[in-house]
Scaffold this motif. Sequence first.
Motif, PDB file in Angstrom:
ATOM      1  N   ARG A  71       0.857  -1.199   0.000  1.00  0.00           N
ATOM      2  CA  ARG A  71       0.000   0.000   0.000  1.00  0.00           C
ATOM      3  C   ARG A  71       0.890   1.246   0.000  1.00  0.00           C
ATOM      4  O   ARG A  71       1.884   1.303   0.735  1.00  0.00           O
ATOM      5  CB  ARG A  71      -0.885   0.016   1.247  1.00  0.00           C
ATOM      6  CG  ARG A  71      -2.055  -0.971   1.152  1.00  0.00           C
ATOM      7  CD  ARG A  71      -3.075  -0.703   2.228  1.00  0.00           C
ATOM      8  NE  ARG A  71      -2.404  -0.337   3.490  1.00  0.00           N
ATOM      9  CZ  ARG A  71      -3.038   0.167   4.534  1.00  0.00           C
ATOM     10  NH1 ARG A  71      -4.331   0.360   4.481  1.00  0.00           N
ATOM     11  NH2 ARG A  71      -2.390   0.472   5.639  1.00  0.00           N
ATOM     12  N   PRO A  72       0.502   2.266  -0.826  1.00  0.00           N
ATOM     13  CA  PRO A  72       1.355   3.453  -0.868  1.00  0.00           C
ATOM     14  C   PRO A  72       1.419   4.198   0.475  1.00  0.00           C
ATOM     15  O   PRO A  72       2.463   4.668   0.870  1.00  0.00           O
ATOM     16  CB  PRO A  72       0.724   4.318  -1.960  1.00  0.00           C
ATOM     17  CG  PRO A  72      -0.614   3.734  -2.237  1.00  0.00           C
ATOM     18  CD  PRO A  72      -0.622   2.328  -1.761  1.00  0.00           C
ATOM     19  N   LYS A  73       0.270   4.264   1.220  1.00  0.00           N
ATOM     20  CA  LYS A  73       0.278   4.986   2.497  1.00  0.00           C
ATOM     21  C   LYS A  73      -0.008   4.013   3.616  1.00  0.00           C
ATOM     22  O   LYS A  73      -1.167   3.706   3.895  1.00  0.00           O
ATOM     23  CB  LYS A  73      -0.834   6.055   2.480  1.00  0.00           C
ATOM     24  CG  LYS A  73      -0.490   7.314   1.755  1.00  0.00           C
ATOM     25  CD  LYS A  73      -1.582   8.323   2.017  1.00  0.00           C
ATOM     26  CE  LYS A  73      -1.558   9.401   0.949  1.00  0.00           C
ATOM     27  NZ  LYS A  73      -2.802  10.180   0.954  1.00  0.00           N
TER      28      LYS A  73
END
Length: 335
Positions: A71-73
């Motif tokens: 997940r990017p964040k």
Amino acid sequence: MPAAACPIGRACLFTFGCTLLFTLTGCDGPQSTLSPAGTGAARILTLFWWMAGFAFVIWLIVFGIAVYASRPKRSSHSANASRWLIIGGGAIFPTVVLTLLLVFGFRLMADLRTTEGADLRIAVTGERWWWRVRYLGQKDQSTELANEIRLPLGKRIEFILDSPDVIHSFWIPSLGGKVDMIPGRINKLVLEPTRVGVFRGVCAEYCGTSHALMNFKVVVMQAEDFEDWLATQAEPAAAPRSALARQGKKGFFANGCSACHTIRGTSADGEIGPDLTHVGSRLSLGADILPTTPEAFRRWIAHTEEIKPGVKMPSFGMLPDEQLQAMAAYLSGLQ
Ligand code: CUA
């Protein structure tokens, strides 16, 4: 969007369903470990499903972690949590799972090797490339045959396994686990058939040129039918009935076949090749590669080396076709 409503999801479900269908329909048949016909095979299958289930759960966890990590964040976590993830997931969890499976496997193995209380003893020798089968009776009496093993339903059968030269592995997938046949050593295996039928046994260890052509038929019968069959097998060979078969018998002796083969009730007492006393009654010829029709016998005698490369028996293709046909009539008539 739920998978069933999305076209890609539907395509994935359809592919998964088809794969499962094709895979599972291929799991039946005469040599399938997923369709057990013996107590040993059933217990091994239970172990397989537990292992497959565990593997699936672990795969889901690893997949979940991979999705989370990509997940990017993602929220940050403490060094303490990371340490416990590595110690717990990388050391403690696999140690516990593998120890449990090992203990279960060892207990299963010990049970499958227990030879106590066997109702019947069969000695099987791995030859190049066929199976010598001897039903051991009382007072040193035994009945020898080849490449076919018949078993009574519901009885405990002890197999005594060995080999004179190279390592083979005796395996009837539908009935139980495999056991190596090692020169200079005797290994034992107990099988208990739970279903009547015709199954297939194989050699599960590479043993030379014709390793893949070394199979056998396994017939599980009702106990009474088995007793009748064994009594017939113990009898000497019947005399040839037709003129052609009588001529074939002469050909068999004139060409020296009796130096390698035994036909009980005649002067043929060779021990190098399979016992042929009731060869015509068997379900296959050449270790489950040909039927026992007169034509198959003729082909086998004339083209042994082509049909089974590396076999000890020489090809007799130089004999006149008339003589080959006569010998085929004699041998296929040995019921
Ligand atoms: Cu015998 Cu492979």
